[in-house]
Design a protein around this motif. Structure first.
Motif, PDB file in Angstrom:
ATOM      1  N   ALA A 177       0.816  -0.935   0.060  1.00 18.58           N
ATOM      2  CA  ALA A 177       0.067  -0.056  -0.162  1.00 18.58           C
ATOM      3  C   ALA A 177       0.694   1.291   0.007  1.00 18.58           C
ATOM      4  N   ARG A 238       3.168   5.567   6.279  1.00 20.62           N
ATOM      5  CA  ARG A 238       3.548   5.300   5.103  1.00 20.62           C
ATOM      6  C   ARG A 238       4.678   6.360   4.505  1.00 20.62           C
ATOM      7  N   ARG A 246      -3.713  15.924   1.676  1.00 18.05           N
ATOM      8  CA  ARG A 246      -4.468  14.664   2.007  1.00 18.05           C
ATOM      9  C   ARG A 246      -3.650  13.581   2.319  1.00 18.05           C
ATOM     10  N   HIS A 247      -2.314  13.633   2.482  1.00 22.11           N
ATOM     11  CA  HIS A 247      -1.420  12.548   2.872  1.00 22.11           C
ATOM     12  C   HIS A 247      -0.683  12.982   4.206  1.00 22.11           C
ATOM     13  N   LEU A 248      -0.574  12.069   5.076  1.00 20.99           N
ATOM     14  CA  LEU A 248       0.312  12.180   6.000  1.00 20.99           C
ATOM     15  C   LEU A 248       1.292  10.795   6.256  1.00 20.99           C
ATOM     16  N   PHE A 251      -0.824   8.256   9.931  1.00 20.46           N
ATOM     17  CA  PHE A 251      -2.367   8.618  10.157  1.00 20.46           C
ATOM     18  C   PHE A 251      -2.969   7.285  10.673  1.00 20.46           C
ATOM     19  N   ILE A 406     -11.955   8.513   0.318  1.00 15.21           N
ATOM     20  CA  ILE A 406     -12.272   8.433   1.928  1.00 15.21           C
ATOM     21  C   ILE A 406     -12.046   6.828   2.267  1.00 15.21           C
ATOM     22  N   ILE A 407     -12.394   5.960   1.394  1.00 20.30           N
ATOM     23  CA  ILE A 407     -12.440   4.654   1.558  1.00 20.30           C
ATOM     24  C   ILE A 407     -11.865   3.832   0.546  1.00 20.30           C
ATOM     25  N   GLY A 408     -11.074   2.726   0.882  1.00 21.26           N
ATOM     26  CA  GLY A 408     -10.662   1.949  -0.254  1.00 21.26           C
ATOM     27  C   GLY A 408     -10.940   0.726   0.267  1.00 21.26           C
ATOM     28  N   GLY A 451     -10.741  -0.009   4.339  1.00 20.86           N
ATOM     29  CA  GLY A 451      -9.836   0.859   5.134  1.00 20.86           C
ATOM     30  C   GLY A 451     -10.235   2.359   4.778  1.00 20.86           C
ATOM     31  N   LEU A 452     -10.778   3.057   5.930  1.00 17.77           N
ATOM     32  CA  LEU A 452     -10.977   4.497   5.937  1.00 17.77           C
ATOM     33  C   LEU A 452     -10.046   5.397   6.719  1.00 17.77           C
ATOM     34  N   GLY A 453      -9.480   6.088   5.914  1.00 16.26           N
ATOM     35  CA  GLY A 453      -8.437   7.173   6.555  1.00 16.26           C
ATOM     36  C   GLY A 453      -9.094   8.010   7.510  1.00 16.26           C
ATOM     37  N   ILE A 467      -4.856  18.404   5.803  1.00 16.61           N
ATOM     38  CA  ILE A 467      -4.977  17.110   6.674  1.00 16.61           C
ATOM     39  C   ILE A 467      -3.916  17.358   7.807  1.00 16.61           C
TER      40      ILE A 467
HETATM   41  P1  ATP Z   1      -4.449   7.669  -2.010  1.00 15.61           P
HETATM   42  O1  ATP Z   1      -4.879   7.203  -3.291  1.00 15.61           O
HETATM   43  O2  ATP Z   1      -5.303   8.608  -1.524  1.00 15.61           O
HETATM   44  O3  ATP Z   1      -3.151   7.780  -1.820  1.00 15.61           O
HETATM   45  P2  ATP Z   1      -4.628   4.886  -1.317  1.00 15.61           P
HETATM   46  O4  ATP Z   1      -5.594   4.208  -2.438  1.00 15.61           O
HETATM   47  O5  ATP Z   1      -2.976   4.671  -1.145  1.00 15.61           O
HETATM   48  O6  ATP Z   1      -4.804   6.336  -1.080  1.00 15.61           O
HETATM   49  P3  ATP Z   1      -5.673   2.786   0.674  1.00 15.61           P
HETATM   50  O7  ATP Z   1      -4.271   2.162   0.690  1.00 15.61           O
HETATM   51  O8  ATP Z   1      -6.547   2.452  -0.094  1.00 15.61           O
HETATM   52  O9  ATP Z   1      -5.028   4.467   0.264  1.00 15.61           O
HETATM   53  O10 ATP Z   1      -5.979   3.178   2.175  1.00 15.61           O
HETATM   54  C1  ATP Z   1      -7.082   3.299   2.727  1.00 15.61           C
HETATM   55  C2  ATP Z   1      -7.430   4.587   3.134  1.00 15.61           C
HETATM   56  O11 ATP Z   1      -6.464   5.180   3.860  1.00 15.61           O
HETATM   57  C3  ATP Z   1      -7.554   5.788   2.044  1.00 15.61           C
HETATM   58  O12 ATP Z   1      -8.842   5.279   1.337  1.00 15.61           O
HETATM   59  C4  ATP Z   1      -7.426   6.919   2.646  1.00 15.61           C
HETATM   60  O13 ATP Z   1      -8.584   7.380   3.238  1.00 15.61           O
HETATM   61  C5  ATP Z   1      -6.529   6.596   3.728  1.00 15.61           C
HETATM   62  N1  ATP Z   1      -5.060   6.986   3.354  1.00 15.61           N
HETATM   63  C6  ATP Z   1      -4.352   6.292   2.506  1.00 15.61           C
HETATM   64  N2  ATP Z   1      -3.020   6.989   2.515  1.00 15.61           N
HETATM   65  C7  ATP Z   1      -2.880   7.970   3.455  1.00 15.61           C
HETATM   66  C8  ATP Z   1      -2.105   8.877   3.957  1.00 15.61           C
HETATM   67  N3  ATP Z   1      -0.834   9.031   3.469  1.00 15.61           N
HETATM   68  N4  ATP Z   1      -2.469   9.898   4.839  1.00 15.61           N
HETATM   69  C9  ATP Z   1      -3.937   9.832   5.154  1.00 15.61           C
HETATM   70  N5  ATP Z   1      -4.742   9.016   4.797  1.00 15.61           N
HETATM   71  C10 ATP Z   1      -4.511   8.142   3.841  1.00 15.61           C
END
Ligand code: ATP
Ligand code: MN
Length: 482
Positions: A177, A238, A246-248, A251, A406-408, A451-453, A467
Protein backbone atom coordinates in the motif's frame (compact mmCIF):
# COMPACT_ATOMS: atom_id res chain seq x y z
CA UNK A 1 -25.33 20.95 44.74
CA UNK A 2 -23.50 17.86 43.51
CA UNK A 3 -20.78 18.60 41.00
CA UNK A 4 -21.14 22.35 41.19
CA UNK A 5 -18.31 22.79 43.61
CA UNK A 6 -20.28 23.65 46.68
CA UNK A 7 -18.33 21.39 49.00
CA UNK A 8 -15.91 23.08 51.43
CA UNK A 9 -12.81 22.29 49.30
CA UNK A 10 -14.35 24.08 46.30
CA UNK A 11 -14.10 21.35 43.72
CA UNK A 12 -13.93 22.88 40.30
CA UNK A 13 -16.90 22.93 37.95
CA UNK A 14 -16.24 22.49 34.25
CA UNK A 15 -17.21 25.49 32.14
CA UNK A 16 -19.58 23.34 30.06
CA UNK A 17 -21.55 22.51 33.24
CA UNK A 18 -21.33 26.02 34.69
CA UNK A 19 -22.91 27.43 31.52
CA UNK A 20 -25.83 25.01 31.75
CA UNK A 21 -26.49 25.68 35.42
CA UNK A 22 -29.29 28.05 36.46
CA UNK A 23 -28.74 27.72 40.20
CA UNK A 24 -28.13 31.45 40.49
CA UNK A 25 -26.56 32.65 43.72
CA UNK A 26 -24.65 29.38 44.23
CA UNK A 27 -20.95 29.37 45.05
CA UNK A 28 -18.82 28.06 42.23
CA UNK A 29 -15.19 27.46 41.32
CA UNK A 30 -13.95 27.33 37.72
CA UNK A 31 -10.42 26.94 36.39
CA UNK A 32 -9.13 27.66 32.93
CA UNK A 33 -7.16 29.89 30.59
CA UNK A 34 -7.80 33.53 29.82
CA UNK A 35 -9.00 34.11 26.27
CA UNK A 36 -9.45 37.86 26.67
CA UNK A 37 -9.83 40.57 29.26
CA UNK A 38 -11.42 43.99 29.02
CA UNK A 39 -12.60 46.46 31.59
CA UNK A 40 -13.64 49.93 32.58
CA UNK A 41 -14.24 51.97 35.73
CA UNK A 42 -12.91 49.46 38.19
CA UNK A 43 -14.80 46.47 36.73
CA UNK A 44 -13.12 43.91 34.48
CA UNK A 45 -14.46 41.04 32.37
CA UNK A 46 -12.51 37.89 31.63
CA UNK A 47 -13.47 35.28 29.00
CA UNK A 48 -12.29 32.02 30.54
CA UNK A 49 -12.06 28.73 28.64
CA UNK A 50 -11.17 25.32 30.05
CA UNK A 51 -11.44 23.23 26.88
CA UNK A 52 -14.62 21.44 27.93
CA UNK A 53 -16.59 23.47 25.35
CA UNK A 54 -16.00 26.03 22.62
CA UNK A 55 -17.83 28.52 24.85
CA UNK A 56 -16.15 30.75 27.41
CA UNK A 57 -17.58 31.62 30.79
CA UNK A 58 -17.55 35.30 31.63
CA UNK A 59 -15.87 36.26 34.89
CA UNK A 60 -16.81 39.65 36.31
CA UNK A 61 -14.24 41.14 38.69
CA UNK A 62 -14.40 44.21 40.89
CA UNK A 63 -11.04 45.89 41.47
CA UNK A 64 -12.07 46.75 45.02
CA UNK A 65 -12.45 42.97 45.67
CA UNK A 66 -9.59 41.46 43.62
CA UNK A 67 -6.13 42.81 44.55
CA UNK A 68 -4.33 44.92 41.94
CA UNK A 69 -1.35 42.52 42.00
CA UNK A 70 -3.65 39.74 40.78
CA UNK A 71 -5.56 41.83 38.23
CA UNK A 72 -2.25 42.77 36.58
CA UNK A 73 -1.43 39.12 36.02
CA UNK A 74 -4.71 38.30 34.27
CA UNK A 75 -3.35 38.35 30.73
CA UNK A 76 -4.27 36.42 27.58
CA UNK A 77 -3.19 32.81 28.05
CA UNK A 78 -2.76 32.95 31.84
CA UNK A 79 -4.23 30.10 33.88
CA UNK A 80 -6.68 31.04 36.65
CA UNK A 81 -8.66 29.52 39.44
CA UNK A 82 -11.77 31.59 40.08
CA UNK A 83 -14.11 31.36 43.04
CA UNK A 84 -17.31 33.32 43.07
CA UNK A 85 -21.07 33.35 42.69
CA UNK A 86 -22.97 32.13 39.67
CA UNK A 87 -25.30 34.96 38.61
CA UNK A 88 -27.76 35.58 35.82
CA UNK A 89 -26.02 37.51 33.05
CA UNK A 90 -27.38 40.82 31.81
CA UNK A 91 -25.30 40.40 28.65
CA UNK A 92 -26.78 38.96 25.47
CA UNK A 93 -25.75 35.47 24.32
CA UNK A 94 -25.03 33.97 27.74
CA UNK A 95 -27.41 32.89 30.50
CA UNK A 96 -24.96 33.10 33.37
CA UNK A 97 -21.66 34.60 34.45
CA UNK A 98 -19.48 34.44 37.54
CA UNK A 99 -19.03 37.29 40.00
CA UNK A 100 -15.51 36.64 41.28
CA UNK A 101 -14.78 36.74 45.01
CA UNK A 102 -11.27 35.27 44.76
CA UNK A 103 -8.91 34.75 41.84
CA UNK A 104 -5.67 32.77 42.04
CA UNK A 105 -3.10 32.91 39.27
CA UNK A 106 -2.11 29.28 38.61
CA UNK A 107 0.21 30.18 35.75
CA UNK A 108 1.18 33.57 34.42
CA UNK A 109 1.55 34.23 30.70
CA UNK A 110 3.63 37.09 29.33
CA UNK A 111 3.42 38.86 26.00
CA UNK A 112 5.71 36.38 24.25
CA UNK A 113 2.73 33.95 24.18
CA UNK A 114 2.51 32.88 20.50
CA UNK A 115 -1.30 32.84 20.38
CA UNK A 116 -1.72 36.44 21.37
CA UNK A 117 -3.23 37.80 18.20
CA UNK A 118 -6.40 36.59 16.54
CA UNK A 119 -6.62 35.47 12.92
CA UNK A 120 -3.25 33.71 12.69
CA UNK A 121 -2.78 31.67 9.48
CA UNK A 122 -2.98 27.87 9.40
CA UNK A 123 0.69 27.81 8.36
CA UNK A 124 1.70 29.88 11.36
CA UNK A 125 -0.36 27.72 13.73
CA UNK A 126 1.44 24.58 12.45
CA UNK A 127 4.70 26.09 13.69
CA UNK A 128 3.16 26.28 17.17
CA UNK A 129 1.30 22.97 17.01
CA UNK A 130 2.18 22.37 20.67
CA UNK A 131 -0.05 25.30 21.65
CA UNK A 132 -2.65 25.45 18.88
CA UNK A 133 -5.09 23.12 20.72
CA UNK A 134 -5.78 26.18 22.89
CA UNK A 135 -7.30 28.09 19.98
CA UNK A 136 -11.05 27.97 19.36
CA UNK A 137 -10.70 26.24 16.00
CA UNK A 138 -8.33 23.49 17.14
CA UNK A 139 -10.30 22.97 20.32
CA UNK A 140 -13.36 22.36 18.14
CA UNK A 141 -11.50 20.05 15.74
CA UNK A 142 -10.00 17.98 18.55
CA UNK A 143 -13.32 17.56 20.36
CA UNK A 144 -14.88 16.45 17.06
CA UNK A 145 -11.95 14.07 16.47
CA UNK A 146 -12.62 12.47 19.86
CA UNK A 147 -16.31 12.18 19.06
CA UNK A 148 -15.59 10.50 15.72
CA UNK A 149 -13.44 7.92 17.51
CA UNK A 150 -16.35 7.23 19.88
CA UNK A 151 -18.73 6.97 16.91
CA UNK A 152 -16.48 4.39 15.25
CA UNK A 153 -16.18 2.17 18.31
CA UNK A 154 -19.89 2.49 19.05
CA UNK A 155 -20.93 1.67 15.49
CA UNK A 156 -18.88 -1.50 15.33
CA UNK A 157 -19.67 -2.59 18.87
CA UNK A 158 -23.41 -2.16 18.24
CA UNK A 159 -23.13 -4.15 15.01
CA UNK A 160 -21.35 -7.11 16.62
CA UNK A 161 -17.80 -6.42 15.43
CA UNK A 162 -14.82 -7.18 17.68
CA UNK A 163 -12.00 -4.66 18.10
CA UNK A 164 -8.98 -6.61 16.89
CA UNK A 165 -5.47 -5.32 17.57
CA UNK A 166 -3.07 -5.79 14.69
CA UNK A 167 0.67 -5.21 15.07
CA UNK A 168 2.39 -1.94 14.21
CA UNK A 169 5.72 -3.66 13.61
CA UNK A 170 5.55 -6.05 10.70
CA UNK A 171 7.93 -8.35 8.85
CA UNK A 172 5.82 -8.58 5.71
CA UNK A 173 6.94 -6.44 2.83
CA UNK A 174 4.10 -7.32 0.49
CA UNK A 175 1.36 -5.11 1.90
CA UNK A 176 2.00 -3.01 -1.15
CA UNK A 177 0.00 0.00 0.00
CA UNK A 178 2.97 2.34 0.24
CA UNK A 179 6.62 2.84 1.05
CA UNK A 180 7.53 1.53 4.51
CA UNK A 181 9.61 2.91 7.38
CA UNK A 182 12.18 0.41 8.61
CA UNK A 183 12.46 -0.60 12.26
CA UNK A 184 15.93 -1.47 13.45
CA UNK A 185 18.25 -1.24 16.46
CA UNK A 186 21.31 -1.64 14.27
CA UNK A 187 24.00 0.98 14.03
CA UNK A 188 23.29 2.48 10.62
CA UNK A 189 26.94 3.54 10.23
CA UNK A 190 28.21 0.02 10.68
CA UNK A 191 25.92 -2.45 8.92
CA UNK A 192 26.87 -6.09 8.45
CA UNK A 193 26.60 -7.00 4.77
CA UNK A 194 27.02 -10.15 2.71
CA UNK A 195 29.27 -10.48 -0.33
CA UNK A 196 26.56 -8.92 -2.56
CA UNK A 197 26.30 -5.88 -0.34
CA UNK A 198 22.90 -6.88 1.08
CA UNK A 199 22.35 -6.12 4.74
CA UNK A 200 22.40 -9.12 7.08
CA UNK A 201 19.67 -8.82 9.67
CA UNK A 202 20.54 -11.91 11.81
CA UNK A 203 21.86 -9.80 14.65
CA UNK A 204 19.12 -7.14 14.41
CA UNK A 205 16.47 -6.99 17.15
CA UNK A 206 13.94 -9.24 15.41
CA UNK A 207 16.52 -11.22 13.48
CA UNK A 208 14.99 -10.09 10.21
CA UNK A 209 14.05 -6.96 8.33
CA UNK A 210 11.05 -5.25 9.93
CA UNK A 211 9.00 -2.14 9.19
CA UNK A 212 6.12 -0.05 10.50
CA UNK A 213 2.82 -1.28 9.13
CA UNK A 214 1.07 0.43 6.21
CA UNK A 215 -2.23 -1.37 6.92
CA UNK A 216 -3.64 -3.87 9.40
CA UNK A 217 -5.65 -5.63 6.72
CA UNK A 218 -3.71 -8.85 6.24
CA UNK A 219 -3.77 -9.61 9.96
CA UNK A 220 -7.35 -8.30 10.06
CA UNK A 221 -8.28 -11.07 7.62
CA UNK A 222 -6.99 -13.59 10.17
CA UNK A 223 -9.34 -12.04 12.73
CA UNK A 224 -12.35 -12.02 10.41
CA UNK A 225 -11.87 -15.64 9.40
CA UNK A 226 -12.01 -16.60 13.09
CA UNK A 227 -14.29 -14.09 14.85
CA UNK A 228 -16.55 -13.33 11.89
CA UNK A 229 -16.54 -9.54 12.01
CA UNK A 230 -13.65 -7.47 13.30
CA UNK A 231 -12.30 -3.95 12.97
CA UNK A 232 -8.95 -2.37 13.60
CA UNK A 233 -8.47 1.27 14.50
CA UNK A 234 -4.91 2.43 14.93
CA UNK A 235 -1.94 4.27 13.49
CA UNK A 236 -0.46 3.35 10.12
CA UNK A 237 2.71 4.65 8.52
CA UNK A 238 3.53 5.41 4.90
CA UNK A 239 6.84 6.85 3.81
CA UNK A 240 5.30 8.25 0.65
CA UNK A 241 6.96 11.43 -0.34
CA UNK A 242 3.72 13.06 -1.35
CA UNK A 243 3.38 16.56 -0.02
CA UNK A 244 -0.36 16.94 -0.48
CA UNK A 245 -3.15 18.28 1.74
CA UNK A 246 -4.51 14.68 1.92
CA UNK A 247 -1.47 12.60 2.94
CA UNK A 248 0.30 12.12 6.25
CA UNK A 249 3.29 9.87 6.97
CA UNK A 250 1.55 8.77 10.19
CA UNK A 251 -2.24 8.53 10.07
CA UNK A 252 -5.00 6.57 11.73
CA UNK A 253 -6.94 3.98 9.82
CA UNK A 254 -10.20 2.16 10.51
CA UNK A 255 -10.33 -1.28 8.90
CA UNK A 256 -13.36 -3.54 9.27
CA UNK A 257 -13.04 -7.04 7.84
CA UNK A 258 -16.06 -9.32 7.56
CA UNK A 259 -16.48 -13.00 6.77
CA UNK A 260 -19.20 -13.98 4.25
CA UNK A 261 -19.62 -10.41 2.99
CA UNK A 262 -20.13 -9.80 -0.73
CA UNK A 263 -19.65 -6.69 -2.86
CA UNK A 264 -23.16 -5.28 -2.42
CA UNK A 265 -23.02 -5.79 1.34
CA UNK A 266 -19.59 -4.16 1.44
CA UNK A 267 -20.85 -1.03 -0.32
CA UNK A 268 -23.87 -0.96 1.98
CA UNK A 269 -21.53 -1.12 5.00
CA UNK A 270 -19.31 1.68 3.64
CA UNK A 271 -22.27 3.99 3.15
CA UNK A 272 -24.04 3.13 6.40
CA UNK A 273 -20.85 3.54 8.41
CA UNK A 274 -19.95 6.97 7.03
CA UNK A 275 -23.50 8.22 7.46
CA UNK A 276 -23.54 6.99 11.05
CA UNK A 277 -20.35 8.96 11.80
CA UNK A 278 -21.68 12.12 10.14
CA UNK A 279 -24.99 11.82 12.01
CA UNK A 280 -23.05 11.34 15.27
CA UNK A 281 -21.19 14.59 14.64
CA UNK A 282 -24.42 16.49 13.94
CA UNK A 283 -26.03 15.03 17.08
CA UNK A 284 -23.08 15.37 19.47
CA UNK A 285 -20.87 18.23 18.27
CA UNK A 286 -23.42 20.97 17.64
CA UNK A 287 -21.57 23.89 19.24
CA UNK A 288 -18.25 23.02 17.61
CA UNK A 289 -19.84 22.48 14.19
CA UNK A 290 -21.71 25.77 14.44
CA UNK A 291 -18.43 27.50 15.25
CA UNK A 292 -16.65 25.88 12.27
CA UNK A 293 -19.63 26.62 10.03
CA UNK A 294 -19.35 30.30 10.95
CA UNK A 295 -15.56 30.69 10.96
CA UNK A 296 -14.10 28.10 8.58
CA UNK A 297 -16.61 26.83 6.04
CA UNK A 298 -20.04 28.41 5.63
CA UNK A 299 -21.45 25.39 3.80
CA UNK A 300 -20.31 22.79 6.33
CA UNK A 301 -23.49 21.86 8.18
CA UNK A 302 -25.54 21.93 4.99
CA UNK A 303 -23.04 19.58 3.34
CA UNK A 304 -23.10 17.18 6.28
CA UNK A 305 -26.89 17.11 6.30
CA UNK A 306 -26.83 16.69 2.53
CA UNK A 307 -24.73 13.54 2.71
CA UNK A 308 -27.26 11.93 5.04
CA UNK A 309 -30.02 12.49 2.48
CA UNK A 310 -28.10 11.27 -0.57
CA UNK A 311 -27.88 7.72 -1.75
CA UNK A 312 -24.30 7.09 -2.83
CA UNK A 313 -23.87 6.35 -6.54
CA UNK A 314 -22.52 2.87 -7.39
CA UNK A 315 -20.35 3.37 -10.46
CA UNK A 316 -18.40 0.66 -12.27
CA UNK A 317 -14.97 1.97 -13.32
CA UNK A 318 -15.75 1.27 -16.99
CA UNK A 319 -18.90 3.43 -16.79
CA UNK A 320 -16.82 6.15 -15.13
CA UNK A 321 -14.34 6.07 -18.01
CA UNK A 322 -17.25 6.39 -20.47
CA UNK A 323 -18.56 9.49 -18.65
CA UNK A 324 -15.09 11.06 -18.54
CA UNK A 325 -14.40 10.40 -22.22
CA UNK A 326 -17.80 11.82 -23.13
CA UNK A 327 -16.96 14.95 -21.11
CA UNK A 328 -13.63 15.31 -22.95
CA UNK A 329 -15.48 15.00 -26.28
CA UNK A 330 -17.72 17.85 -25.14
CA UNK A 331 -14.77 20.12 -24.45
CA UNK A 332 -13.87 19.32 -20.83
CA UNK A 333 -10.09 19.73 -20.29
CA UNK A 334 -8.13 17.45 -17.93
CA UNK A 335 -4.41 17.57 -17.26
CA UNK A 336 -4.02 13.78 -17.30
CA UNK A 337 -5.35 11.25 -19.84
CA UNK A 338 -8.02 8.76 -18.84
CA UNK A 339 -7.93 5.67 -21.01
CA UNK A 340 -9.39 2.41 -19.75
CA UNK A 341 -6.75 0.92 -17.45
CA UNK A 342 -5.41 4.23 -16.13
CA UNK A 343 -5.55 4.99 -12.43
CA UNK A 344 -7.92 7.95 -12.20
CA UNK A 345 -6.31 11.22 -11.17
CA UNK A 346 -7.98 13.30 -8.50
CA UNK A 347 -9.22 15.78 -11.17
CA UNK A 348 -11.18 12.89 -12.73
CA UNK A 349 -12.60 11.77 -9.40
CA UNK A 350 -13.57 15.31 -8.53
CA UNK A 351 -15.31 15.81 -11.87
CA UNK A 352 -17.44 12.72 -11.30
CA UNK A 353 -18.30 13.54 -7.68
CA UNK A 354 -18.54 17.33 -7.71
CA UNK A 355 -19.74 18.13 -11.23
CA UNK A 356 -21.36 15.09 -12.78
CA UNK A 357 -23.21 13.30 -9.95
CA UNK A 358 -22.94 15.98 -7.24
CA UNK A 359 -22.96 13.31 -4.55
CA UNK A 360 -20.63 10.67 -3.09
CA UNK A 361 -19.65 7.93 -5.51
CA UNK A 362 -18.60 4.36 -4.77
CA UNK A 363 -16.52 3.34 -7.76
CA UNK A 364 -16.10 -0.41 -8.25
CA UNK A 365 -14.96 -3.15 -10.64
CA UNK A 366 -11.53 -1.62 -11.25
CA UNK A 367 -8.96 -2.99 -13.72
CA UNK A 368 -7.03 -5.72 -11.98
CA UNK A 369 -3.65 -4.27 -12.89
CA UNK A 370 -4.13 -1.03 -10.92
CA UNK A 371 -5.36 -2.73 -7.73
CA UNK A 372 -3.82 -4.92 -5.01
CA UNK A 373 -3.10 -8.64 -5.42
CA UNK A 374 -5.68 -9.82 -2.86
CA UNK A 375 -8.78 -8.40 -4.57
CA UNK A 376 -11.34 -10.86 -5.91
CA UNK A 377 -11.29 -11.18 -9.69
CA UNK A 378 -14.64 -10.54 -11.45
CA UNK A 379 -16.19 -13.43 -13.33
CA UNK A 380 -16.82 -11.36 -16.46
CA UNK A 381 -14.73 -8.84 -18.35
CA UNK A 382 -16.31 -5.42 -19.05
CA UNK A 383 -17.09 -4.15 -22.54
CA UNK A 384 -16.26 -0.62 -23.70
CA UNK A 385 -17.23 0.64 -27.19
CA UNK A 386 -18.06 -2.92 -28.20
CA UNK A 387 -14.60 -4.17 -27.19
CA UNK A 388 -13.87 -6.56 -24.35
CA UNK A 389 -11.49 -5.05 -21.79
CA UNK A 390 -9.05 -6.77 -19.43
CA UNK A 391 -9.98 -8.43 -16.13
CA UNK A 392 -11.47 -6.37 -13.33
CA UNK A 393 -11.60 -6.88 -9.55
CA UNK A 394 -14.18 -6.30 -6.82
CA UNK A 395 -12.45 -3.24 -5.41
CA UNK A 396 -14.39 -0.18 -4.21
CA UNK A 397 -13.19 3.38 -3.64
CA UNK A 398 -15.58 5.74 -1.91
CA UNK A 399 -15.08 9.20 -3.44
CA UNK A 400 -16.21 12.29 -1.55
CA UNK A 401 -16.63 15.92 -2.54
CA UNK A 402 -13.48 17.99 -1.84
CA UNK A 403 -11.75 14.98 -0.15
CA UNK A 404 -11.46 12.52 -3.02
CA UNK A 405 -10.84 8.96 -1.84
CA UNK A 406 -12.03 8.50 1.74
CA UNK A 407 -12.34 4.69 1.70
CA UNK A 408 -10.59 1.94 -0.23
CA UNK A 409 -12.07 -1.53 0.10
CA UNK A 410 -12.62 -4.83 -1.66
CA UNK A 411 -13.95 -8.32 -1.63
CA UNK A 412 -10.88 -10.52 -1.05
CA UNK A 413 -9.90 -13.38 -3.33
CA UNK A 414 -10.75 -16.50 -1.36
CA UNK A 415 -9.46 -19.07 -3.86
CA UNK A 416 -5.99 -20.30 -2.88
CA UNK A 417 -5.05 -21.03 -6.49
CA UNK A 418 -6.20 -17.70 -7.90
CA UNK A 419 -4.48 -15.82 -5.08
CA UNK A 420 -1.23 -17.74 -5.67
CA UNK A 421 -1.56 -17.02 -9.38
CA UNK A 422 -1.62 -13.26 -8.67
CA UNK A 423 1.24 -13.44 -6.21
CA UNK A 424 3.40 -15.29 -8.73
CA UNK A 425 2.53 -13.25 -11.81
CA UNK A 426 3.16 -10.01 -9.92
CA UNK A 427 6.41 -11.31 -8.42
CA UNK A 428 5.31 -10.41 -4.89
CA UNK A 429 7.81 -11.52 -2.25
CA UNK A 430 5.81 -13.91 -0.08
CA UNK A 431 8.70 -15.04 2.09
CA UNK A 432 7.41 -15.60 5.64
CA UNK A 433 3.80 -15.13 4.46
CA UNK A 434 2.50 -18.68 4.85
CA UNK A 435 0.40 -17.43 7.77
CA UNK A 436 -1.59 -15.27 5.35
CA UNK A 437 -2.02 -18.02 2.79
CA UNK A 438 -3.28 -20.35 5.53
CA UNK A 439 -6.55 -18.35 5.56
CA UNK A 440 -7.14 -19.69 2.01
CA UNK A 441 -5.75 -23.14 2.76
CA UNK A 442 -7.76 -24.06 5.83
CA UNK A 443 -11.50 -23.43 5.63
CA UNK A 444 -11.22 -20.51 3.21
CA UNK A 445 -14.28 -18.26 3.17
CA UNK A 446 -15.57 -15.35 1.12
CA UNK A 447 -14.82 -12.10 2.95
CA UNK A 448 -14.49 -8.38 2.40
CA UNK A 449 -13.34 -5.25 4.14
CA UNK A 450 -12.24 -1.65 3.75
CA UNK A 451 -9.84 0.95 5.06
CA UNK A 452 -11.02 4.43 5.97
CA UNK A 453 -8.45 7.16 6.61
CA UNK A 454 -9.57 8.63 9.93
CA UNK A 455 -8.10 12.07 9.16
CA UNK A 456 -9.88 12.17 5.78
CA UNK A 457 -13.15 11.63 7.67
CA UNK A 458 -12.21 14.43 10.07
CA UNK A 459 -11.43 16.70 7.10
CA UNK A 460 -14.92 16.10 5.76
CA UNK A 461 -16.67 16.54 9.09
CA UNK A 462 -14.82 19.73 10.07
CA UNK A 463 -14.62 21.40 6.65
CA UNK A 464 -10.87 21.86 7.10
CA UNK A 465 -8.74 21.87 3.95
CA UNK A 466 -5.41 20.45 5.06
CA UNK A 467 -4.86 17.09 6.73
CA UNK A 468 -2.05 18.63 8.81
CA UNK A 469 -4.73 20.58 10.68
CA UNK A 470 -6.94 17.69 11.82
CA UNK A 471 -4.34 15.68 13.79
CA UNK A 472 -2.62 17.15 16.85
CA UNK A 473 0.95 16.47 15.73
CA UNK A 474 1.25 15.92 11.97
CA UNK A 475 4.11 13.90 10.52
CA UNK A 476 4.93 14.73 6.91
CA UNK A 477 8.11 14.73 4.81
CA UNK A 478 10.77 16.82 6.62
CA UNK A 479 8.47 17.44 9.55
CA UNK A 480 8.39 15.54 12.85
CA UNK A 481 8.21 18.44 15.31
CA UNK A 482 6.81 18.09 18.81
P1 ATP B 1 -4.48 7.60 -1.99
O1 ATP B 1 -4.80 7.09 -3.37
O2 ATP B 1 -5.35 8.74 -1.54
O3 ATP B 1 -3.03 7.85 -1.75
P2 ATP B 1 -4.47 4.86 -1.20
O4 ATP B 1 -5.25 4.29 -2.32
O5 ATP B 1 -3.01 4.73 -1.16
O6 ATP B 1 -4.86 6.42 -1.00
P3 ATP B 1 -5.44 2.85 0.64
O7 ATP B 1 -4.23 2.03 0.64
O8 ATP B 1 -6.64 2.38 -0.10
O9 ATP B 1 -5.07 4.34 0.18
O10 ATP B 1 -5.81 3.20 2.17
C1 ATP B 1 -7.13 3.27 2.66
C2 ATP B 1 -7.50 4.68 3.08
O11 ATP B 1 -6.51 5.26 3.93
C3 ATP B 1 -7.61 5.65 1.93
O12 ATP B 1 -8.87 5.56 1.34
C4 ATP B 1 -7.43 6.99 2.62
O13 ATP B 1 -8.64 7.41 3.25
C5 ATP B 1 -6.45 6.67 3.72
N1 ATP B 1 -5.07 7.05 3.38
C6 ATP B 1 -4.22 6.42 2.55
N2 ATP B 1 -3.02 6.98 2.53
C7 ATP B 1 -3.08 8.01 3.41
C8 ATP B 1 -2.14 8.98 3.88
N3 ATP B 1 -0.88 9.00 3.45
N4 ATP B 1 -2.55 9.89 4.81
C9 ATP B 1 -3.82 9.87 5.26
N5 ATP B 1 -4.76 8.98 4.87
C10 ATP B 1 -4.39 8.06 3.96
MN1 MN C 1 -7.08 3.20 -2.19
Amino acid sequence: MEGLGLNPIMKRTKVIDALKCTDFGADICVKGWVRSKRGSKGIFFVALNDGSTIKNVQIVGDETVIPEEIVKQITTGACLSVEGKLVESPAAGQASEIQATKIDILGTCDNTYPLQKKGASWEYLRTVAHLRPRTNTFGAILRIRHNMAMAIHTYFHEHGYFYFHTPLITASDCEGAGQMFQVTTKNLYDLKKDENGSIIYDDDFFGKQTSLTVSGQLEGELGATALGSIYTFGPTFRAENSNTPRHLAEFWMVEPEVAFMDLDELMELEEDFIKYCVRWALDNCKDDLEFLNKMVDKGLIERLEGVLKEEFVHLPYTEGIKILQEAIKNGKKFEFPCEWGDDLASEHERYLVEEYFKKPVIMNHYPKKIKAFYMKIDAEKPVLDGKEMEETVQGTDVLFPSIGEIIGGSVREESYDKLMGEIESRGIPMKDMTWYLDTRKYGSCPHAGFGLGFERLILFVTGMQNIRDVIPFPRTPKNAEF
